[in-house]
Motif scaffolding. Structure first.
Motif, PDB file in Angstrom:
ATOM      1  N   ALA A 116      35.735  40.602  51.725  1.00  0.00           N
ATOM      2  CA  ALA A 116      36.870  41.302  51.134  1.00  0.00           C
ATOM      3  C   ALA A 116      36.422  42.843  50.997  1.00  0.00           C
ATOM      4  CB  ALA A 116      37.459  40.555  49.862  1.00  0.00           C
ATOM      5  N   GLU A 117      34.998  42.859  50.470  1.00  0.00           N
ATOM      6  CA  GLU A 117      34.422  43.999  50.083  1.00  0.00           C
ATOM      7  C   GLU A 117      34.317  44.980  51.630  1.00  0.00           C
ATOM      8  OE1 GLU A 117      30.647  45.802  47.787  1.00  0.00           O
ATOM      9  OE2 GLU A 117      31.350  43.775  47.423  1.00  0.00           O
ATOM     10  N   SER A 118      33.867  44.517  52.559  1.00  0.00           N
ATOM     11  CA  SER A 118      33.524  44.850  53.765  1.00  0.00           C
ATOM     12  C   SER A 118      35.065  45.242  54.643  1.00  0.00           C
ATOM     13  CB  SER A 118      32.735  44.026  55.114  1.00  0.00           C
ATOM     14  OG  SER A 118      31.447  43.728  54.477  1.00  0.00           O
ATOM     15  N   LEU A 119      36.107  44.494  54.236  1.00  0.00           N
ATOM     16  CA  LEU A 119      37.309  44.917  55.458  1.00  0.00           C
ATOM     17  C   LEU A 119      38.493  45.654  54.415  1.00  0.00           C
ATOM     18  CD1 LEU A 119      37.550  41.390  57.157  1.00  0.00           C
ATOM     19  CD2 LEU A 119      36.650  43.436  58.020  1.00  0.00           C
ATOM     20  N   ALA A 120      38.757  45.013  53.049  1.00  0.00           N
ATOM     21  CA  ALA A 120      39.702  45.550  52.463  1.00  0.00           C
ATOM     22  C   ALA A 120      39.955  47.001  52.290  1.00  0.00           C
ATOM     23  CB  ALA A 120      40.002  44.705  51.246  1.00  0.00           C
ATOM     24  N   ASP A 121      41.095  47.574  52.373  1.00  0.00           N
ATOM     25  CA  ASP A 121      41.526  48.810  52.028  1.00  0.00           C
ATOM     26  C   ASP A 121      42.028  48.721  50.414  1.00  0.00           C
ATOM     27  OD1 ASP A 121      41.074  50.420  54.246  1.00  0.00           O
ATOM     28  OD2 ASP A 121      42.779  49.146  55.228  1.00  0.00           O
ATOM     29  N   VAL A 122      42.851  47.704  50.255  1.00  0.00           N
ATOM     30  CA  VAL A 122      43.279  47.270  48.763  1.00  0.00           C
ATOM     31  C   VAL A 122      43.093  45.888  48.626  1.00  0.00           C
ATOM     32  CG1 VAL A 122      45.410  47.380  47.502  1.00  0.00           C
ATOM     33  CG2 VAL A 122      44.950  49.363  49.030  1.00  0.00           C
ATOM     34  N   VAL A 123      42.645  45.620  47.235  1.00  0.00           N
ATOM     35  CA  VAL A 123      42.419  44.399  46.675  1.00  0.00           C
ATOM     36  C   VAL A 123      43.352  44.129  45.636  1.00  0.00           C
ATOM     37  CG1 VAL A 123      40.870  42.734  45.699  1.00  0.00           C
ATOM     38  CG2 VAL A 123      40.002  44.335  47.560  1.00  0.00           C
ATOM     39  N   HIS A 124      44.019  42.763  45.642  1.00  0.00           N
ATOM     40  CA  HIS A 124      44.763  42.314  44.631  1.00  0.00           C
ATOM     41  C   HIS A 124      43.978  41.199  44.014  1.00  0.00           C
ATOM     42  CE1 HIS A 124      48.221  45.013  45.412  1.00  0.00           C
ATOM     43  NE2 HIS A 124      48.187  44.504  46.651  1.00  0.00           N
ATOM     44  N   VAL A 125      43.612  41.029  42.597  1.00  0.00           N
ATOM     45  CA  VAL A 125      43.042  39.969  42.228  1.00  0.00           C
ATOM     46  C   VAL A 125      44.319  39.198  41.454  1.00  0.00           C
ATOM     47  CG1 VAL A 125      41.307  38.830  40.401  1.00  0.00           C
ATOM     48  CG2 VAL A 125      41.029  41.246  42.010  1.00  0.00           C
ATOM     49  N   VAL A 126      44.219  38.003  41.541  1.00  0.00           N
ATOM     50  CA  VAL A 126      45.358  37.209  41.314  1.00  0.00           C
ATOM     51  C   VAL A 126      44.724  36.021  40.213  1.00  0.00           C
ATOM     52  CG1 VAL A 126      47.353  35.308  41.656  1.00  0.00           C
ATOM     53  CG2 VAL A 126      46.797  37.348  43.040  1.00  0.00           C
ATOM     54  N   ASP A 127      45.297  35.784  38.985  1.00  0.00           N
ATOM     55  CA  ASP A 127      44.891  34.721  38.249  1.00  0.00           C
ATOM     56  C   ASP A 127      45.994  34.104  37.358  1.00  0.00           C
ATOM     57  OD1 ASP A 127      43.107  32.871  37.264  1.00  0.00           O
ATOM     58  OD2 ASP A 127      41.874  34.147  35.836  1.00  0.00           O
ATOM     59  N   HIS A 128      46.055  33.148  36.955  1.00  0.00           N
ATOM     60  CA  HIS A 128      47.090  32.379  36.075  1.00  0.00           C
ATOM     61  C   HIS A 128      48.442  32.900  36.754  1.00  0.00           C
ATOM     62  CE1 HIS A 128      43.886  30.989  33.431  1.00  0.00           C
ATOM     63  NE2 HIS A 128      43.513  32.310  33.311  1.00  0.00           N
ATOM     64  N   GLY A 129      48.565  32.937  37.839  1.00  0.00           N
ATOM     65  CA  GLY A 129      49.830  33.277  38.638  1.00  0.00           C
ATOM     66  C   GLY A 129      50.462  34.750  38.539  1.00  0.00           C
ATOM     67  N   LYS A 130      49.457  35.669  38.176  1.00  0.00           N
ATOM     68  CA  LYS A 130      49.833  36.959  38.013  1.00  0.00           C
ATOM     69  C   LYS A 130      48.743  37.963  38.702  1.00  0.00           C
ATOM     70  CE  LYS A 130      52.229  36.600  33.671  1.00  0.00           C
ATOM     71  NZ  LYS A 130      53.365  36.939  33.902  1.00  0.00           N
ATOM     72  N   VAL A 131      49.153  39.080  39.211  1.00  0.00           N
ATOM     73  CA  VAL A 131      48.235  40.058  39.609  1.00  0.00           C
ATOM     74  C   VAL A 131      47.551  40.612  38.528  1.00  0.00           C
ATOM     75  CG1 VAL A 131      47.841  42.256  41.113  1.00  0.00           C
ATOM     76  CG2 VAL A 131      49.227  40.534  41.786  1.00  0.00           C
ATOM     77  N   ILE A 132      46.239  40.306  38.393  1.00  0.00           N
ATOM     78  CA  ILE A 132      45.622  40.993  36.866  1.00  0.00           C
ATOM     79  C   ILE A 132      44.768  42.447  37.318  1.00  0.00           C
ATOM     80  CG2 ILE A 132      45.349  38.796  36.054  1.00  0.00           C
ATOM     81  CD1 ILE A 132      42.379  38.733  36.986  1.00  0.00           C
ATOM     82  N   ALA A 133      44.635  42.735  38.482  1.00  0.00           N
ATOM     83  CA  ALA A 133      43.864  44.049  38.966  1.00  0.00           C
ATOM     84  C   ALA A 133      44.187  44.432  40.209  1.00  0.00           C
ATOM     85  CB  ALA A 133      42.480  43.995  38.690  1.00  0.00           C
ATOM     86  N   SER A 134      44.461  45.645  40.586  1.00  0.00           N
ATOM     87  CA  SER A 134      44.607  46.193  42.028  1.00  0.00           C
ATOM     88  C   SER A 134      43.870  47.328  42.129  1.00  0.00           C
ATOM     89  CB  SER A 134      46.214  46.043  42.067  1.00  0.00           C
ATOM     90  OG  SER A 134      46.782  45.139  42.237  1.00  0.00           O
ATOM     91  N   GLY A 135      43.563  47.551  43.299  1.00  0.00           N
ATOM     92  CA  GLY A 135      43.214  49.124  43.688  1.00  0.00           C
ATOM     93  C   GLY A 135      42.124  48.739  45.031  1.00  0.00           C
TER      94      GLY A 135
END
Length: 299
Positions: free
Chosen positions: A215-234
């Motif tokens: 993910a770190e090498s490829l992604a332009d944007v990351v969405h972190v999901v936990d407990h059914g929600k997006v808890i961080a994006s960027g």
């Protein structure tokens, strides 16, 4: 599948959730809810993926990540919320989207009795203007097992075949589930190069992976999901500097020259009353951020 749109550059950090959809959005999820036996596995989740970008959706086991992606792929029906793919409602526009969206499932979803090359040729024949099958065979090293039945392929070989099937139709949006699982370093590099090429061609790539370095090498944007929600994006860089650190201690990060003496800094901190000072040299990674956000307990 139709030709992909013009590529766009990486985006800066975005807030958690989707908000209003940008003009180049290929996937817009808004308020998604999916329940099993009365329990919300996905609970009001929102996110966006743009054309010409690689969007990574990360989360621990049981976070709701897989269910979210399956709703986006049309494999599950949401209980609430909306999913728009390439400007169409995922449910009502399913027929029109079949030739525009590629899907790579981790288990492959491939016919076990057929030979690998037969499967790829069969999938390619479903599209009006597919990619050259021979080119994909060469790019992903499929020739060595072209005549082998799917049931006899190794996990890594199935992954490469599944990726080829997902992209052979020239999708505008492609979902890739653990594309590097089981691959050796050479095969993983070939897969990463192909994924980056898709981005350059304007394809929207939605990547799910448990490999943080991927993910770190490829992604332009990351969405972190936990407990059914997006808890961080960027962006990766934005998450590396903005995500909270675990614990109650104060953490100070700075860039030091190559000859920096960490022992001298530790001694100076101790001499100035900073008890139990620990100086750790090294770059903060996306895995550090992921663990800070989702915790370190096994699930």
């Amino acid at each position: 599948m139709t030709s992909p749109a013009t590529a766009t550059g990486p985006r800066s950090a975005v807030p958690s959730g989707a908000g209003s959809a940008p003009d180049d959005a290929a996937l817009v999820v808004n308020g998604l809810v999916k329940r099993y036996q009365g329990r919300a596995v996905v609970d009001g989740l929102s996110l966006t993926a743009r054309r010409g970008e690689i969007t990574a959706v990360l989360g621990p086991n049981g976070a709701g990540k897989t269910t979210t992606i399956e709703c986006c792929e049309g494999l599950r029906v949401p209980d609430a919320g909306t999913v728009h793919v390439l400007g169409r409602d995922r449910r009502s526009g399913a027929a029109a989207l079949r030739t525009r969206v590629g899907v790579m499932l981790q288990d492959g979803g491939l016919p076990s009795g057929a030979r690998a090359l037969e499967v790829l040729r069969h999938v390619a024949a479903m599209y009006a203007a597919p990619r050259d099958v021979g080119e994909l065979v060469d790019r992903l090293g499929l020739a060595t097992f072209a005549r082998t039945s799917v049931r006899r392929l190794s996990g890594g070989q199935r992954q490469r075949l599944a990726l080829a099937c997902a992209v052979v139709g020239r999708p505008e949006l492609v979902f890739l589930d653990e594309p590097s699982a089981g691959l050796d370093p050479q095969a993983r590099r070939a897969v990463w190069d192909l994924v980056r090429e898709l981005r350059s061609d304007g394809v929207a790539v939605v990547l799910t992976t448990h490999l943080m370095d991927e993910a770190e090498s490829l992604a332009d944007v990351v969405h972190v999901v936990d407990h059914g929600k997006v808890i961080a994006s960027g962006t990766v860089d934005a998450l590396l500097v903005s995500a909270p650190c675990a614990g109650t201690e104060t953490t100070v990060r700075f860039t030091a020259p190559p000859d920096f003496d960490t022992a001298a800094l530790t001694a100076w901190l101790t001499a100035h009353g900073v008890a139990d000072a620990t100086v750790t040299a090294g770059r903060r990674t996306l895995e550090d951020v992921f663990l800070d956000l989702t915790g370190r307990q096994l699930r």
